[in-house]
Design an enzyme around this catalytic site. Structure first.
Site, PDB file in Angstrom:
ATOM      1  N   ARG A  71      -2.672  10.998  -1.971  1.00 37.90           N
ATOM      2  CA  ARG A  71      -2.275  11.347  -0.609  1.00 37.90           C
ATOM      3  C   ARG A  71      -1.825  12.799  -0.577  1.00 37.90           C
ATOM      4  O   ARG A  71      -1.519  13.387  -1.625  1.00 37.90           O
ATOM      5  CB  ARG A  71      -1.061  10.492  -0.184  1.00 37.90           C
ATOM      6  N   ASP A  94       2.487  11.043   3.688  1.00 36.26           N
ATOM      7  CA  ASP A  94       2.216  10.033   2.653  1.00 36.26           C
ATOM      8  C   ASP A  94       1.161   9.039   3.121  1.00 36.26           C
ATOM      9  O   ASP A  94       0.704   8.215   2.327  1.00 36.26           O
ATOM     10  CB  ASP A  94       3.508   9.293   2.254  1.00 36.26           C
ATOM     11  N   ASN A  95       0.772   9.117   4.387  1.00 40.03           N
ATOM     12  CA  ASN A  95      -0.279   8.228   4.898  1.00 40.03           C
ATOM     13  C   ASN A  95      -1.551   9.003   5.221  1.00 40.03           C
ATOM     14  O   ASN A  95      -2.349   8.571   6.054  1.00 40.03           O
ATOM     15  CB  ASN A  95       0.216   7.483   6.141  1.00 40.03           C
ATOM     16  N   LYS A 126      -0.067  -4.765  -1.882  1.00 41.56           N
ATOM     17  CA  LYS A 126       1.042  -4.346  -1.013  1.00 41.56           C
ATOM     18  C   LYS A 126       1.860  -5.576  -0.650  1.00 41.56           C
ATOM     19  O   LYS A 126       1.300  -6.557  -0.147  1.00 41.56           O
ATOM     20  CB  LYS A 126       0.443  -3.702   0.236  1.00 41.56           C
ATOM     21  N   ASP A 163      13.064  -4.588   0.566  1.00 42.97           N
ATOM     22  CA  ASP A 163      13.037  -5.839  -0.215  1.00 42.97           C
ATOM     23  C   ASP A 163      11.753  -5.981  -1.031  1.00 42.97           C
ATOM     24  O   ASP A 163      11.587  -6.963  -1.761  1.00 42.97           O
ATOM     25  CB  ASP A 163      13.213  -7.051   0.708  1.00 42.97           C
ATOM     26  N   GLY A 164      10.838  -5.014  -0.891  1.00 44.51           N
ATOM     27  CA  GLY A 164       9.608  -5.069  -1.672  1.00 44.51           C
ATOM     28  C   GLY A 164       8.573  -6.047  -1.157  1.00 44.51           C
ATOM     29  O   GLY A 164       7.505  -6.208  -1.747  1.00 44.51           O
ATOM     30  N   GLY A 218       7.113   1.515  -2.824  1.00 46.50           N
ATOM     31  CA  GLY A 218       8.332   0.706  -2.885  1.00 46.50           C
ATOM     32  C   GLY A 218       8.045  -0.780  -2.984  1.00 46.50           C
ATOM     33  O   GLY A 218       8.872  -1.563  -3.453  1.00 46.50           O
ATOM     34  N   ARG A 219       6.867  -1.149  -2.496  1.00 42.07           N
ATOM     35  CA  ARG A 219       6.518  -2.581  -2.499  1.00 42.07           C
ATOM     36  C   ARG A 219       5.049  -2.754  -2.852  1.00 42.07           C
ATOM     37  O   ARG A 219       4.416  -3.703  -2.397  1.00 42.07           O
ATOM     38  CB  ARG A 219       6.800  -3.190  -1.138  1.00 42.07           C
TER      39      ARG A 219
END
Ligand code: AMP
Ligand code: MG
Length: 491
Positions: free
Chosen positions: A185, A254-255, A115, A127-128, A94-95
């Site tokens: 991942r 996802d991590n 990142k 907000d990225g 997302g960011r």
């Protein structure tokens, strides 16, 4: 003489070429005033980059995501994930952006990833952006993990963007440049599996095998062997965390990497007083990712990987599930062996013992007395050298500890260990300096206010975690007990 400058990076892009459907081409947002807060010159050198050429306004603009470097095809990667047990079918970067792959002088392929570089189509409500504090936290903790010889993504740089981000207050914004064996991942497999195209999952698995677990390619069942290899890598990784008192804090699928590297330093922290129930993350109210839960949670996460791989393992679904289940069960044995080996070394043994009783009794004493995990193992080595003051200061329950120490010495003697030599070897595996919470917080607060001195000092101390240096006493001390200490992720 030619004045044409050599490009800063010689990118490859196998992920982009081979895994269409698992990313969106995207570019970073502009940054008004990109400036390096920190540049990891040693890592730049390892990657075959020219640190001097990178340490320029052009380099800062690239690592802030504001300029696309020559030859790059940046992408936002797609992935799904179980977050705190609940499934999100579409997370993705997302960011963040994958800038490209670098092949270092030893032939190791690594991702260069940003990142905090602006919103992507995966941003949802975000907000990225990222704030200086959390990006510097990832930098210092990941580099400390590397110095502790624990597999981890690395940090190449943190670049201030010159723009504020809105959190609870306005905070200076920054971008982290991260280096990883890859960003595949468990969640990448979950995403591919849910798209309903078995060929994509196969392509992803073949790619992951070639890049991270190449021996699996020659196995009778390559996909089962691949799964077994990931299970083993992650079991060994979590054992390493447990041996140094590291709490990851947000072990969502996802991590969890396919490579076996630690990734995503959000609400992570090192435990001071030993307590398996230790939780730092503000959002982990149920303690799902508490220190002592990390091994079973990792196994749970790997079961989600197995689900995505079932169709590749065997055309007969029942047979595939049975085979995958058996491999998943091997997690415990791999974990137990890795932990047992590591704990034996922490206690000065050359041979791991047949049972964990001695180690577990020590941990029980530490738990009862709220003994500092890092300091305890160094105090034990001091004890072998004839200095019992540090152990006395840590273990309030004198009698219980003395009885345990007696048994420990007898076990060492039974292995013919010379106490002085055992103590020396213990000091090579038991760190004296870890990124303690109060030190990290102090360094990040100063950096956010514009003073990078404490951050730079802390990074330098943690680069050599096993070697006691005079004058660094405060870096080895436990902070004040803060029962309510909380860390935050995604900020
Ligand atoms: P993390 O907690 O950093 O592992 O992130 C979990 C997910 O939330 C990922 O899909 C991130 O890309 C996304 N995310 C976290 N923070 C932001 C943000 N400020 N803007 C957009 N996406 C974000
Ligand atoms: Mg993440």
């Amino acid at each position: 003489m030619s004045t044409a400058a050599r490009p800063l990076f010689a990118f490859d892009d196998t992920f982009v070429r081979q895994l269409e459907g698992l990313y969106l081409a995207w570019q970073g947002a502009p940054a008004p005033d990109p400036r390096f807060l920190v540049l990891n010159r040693a890592l730049a050198g390892e990657l075959g980059l020219d640190a001097d050429a990178l340490d320029t306004p052009e380099g800062a603009a690239i690592l802030a995501g504001a300029t696309v470097p020559e030859g790059a095809t940046p992408v936002a990667q797609a992935y799904a994930g179980h977050q705190f047990g609940g499934y999100s079918p579409r997370l993705g970067d997302g960011r963040a952006l994958l800038l490209g792959e670098l092949v270092d002088p030893d032939g190791r392929r690594r991702d260069l990833h940003l990142k905090g570089s602006g919103r992507t189509p995966f941003a949802r409500g975000g907000d990225g952006r990222a704030a200086v504090g959390p990006m510097l936290r990832e930098y210092v903790v990941s580099e400390a993990m590397h110095a502790l010889e624990i597999p981890t993504t690395r940090s190449l740089a943190v670049v201030a963007t010159g723009e504020d981000v809105v959190r609870e207050t306005m905070l200076p914004g920054a971008v982290l440049a991260r280096v990883a064996a890859s960003h595949l991942r468990v969640g990448t497999f979950q995403y591919a599996a849910r798209l309903g195209d078995p060929e994509l999952v196969r392509r992803l698995a073949d790619y992951a095998i070639a890049r991270h677990h190449p021996h699996a390619a020659g196995a009778e069942n390559p996909y089962l062997a691949f799964f077994a290899s990931v299970v083993r890598a992650q079991a060994e990784l979590v054992a390493r965390w447990m041996l140094v008192g590291f709490v990851h804090g947000v072990m969502n699928t996802d991590n969890v990497t396919i490579s076996g590297e630690t990734i995503d330093y959000g609400p992570c922290a090192f435990m001071d007083a030993y307590d398996p129930a230790t939780v730092f993350s503000s959002i982990d109210q149920a303690g799902r990712y508490a220190f002592g839960n990390q091994p079973p949670i990792m196994q749970w996460n790997l079961a989600r990987l197995a689900e995505a791989l079932v169709p590749l393992i065997d055309a007969d679904q029942q047979a595939a599930v049975a085979a995958a289940t058996e491999v998943l069960r091997s997690f415990q044995a791999h974990y137990g062996q890795a932990w047992g080996r590591g704990m034996a070394a922490k206690l000065g043994f050359v041979q791991p013992s047949d049972d964990d009783e001695l180690a577990n009794d020590l941990l029980a004493l530490m738990h009862r007395g709220r003994v500092d995990h890092t300091a305890a193992f160094r105090a034990l080595a001091d004890l072998l050298r004839g200095d019992d003051a540090p152990a006395r200061a840590l273990f309030a329950d004198g009698d219980g500890f003395d009885a345990w120490a007696e048994r420990w010495r007898a076990s060492l003697a039974a292995q013919d260990r010379d106490p002085a030599q055992a103590a020396e070897e213990m000091d090579r595996v038991n760190p004296v300096y870890v990124p303690r919470n109060h030190l990290v917080e102090e360094a990040l607060a100063a950096a956010t206010a514009g003073d990078l001195g404490p951050f730079e000092a802390l990074v330098a101390v943690l680069q050599r975690p096993f070697a006691v240096r005079p004058g660094l006493e405060r870096y080895a001390e436990a902070g004040p007990e803060e029962p309510g200490y909380r860390t935050f992720c995604g900020t």
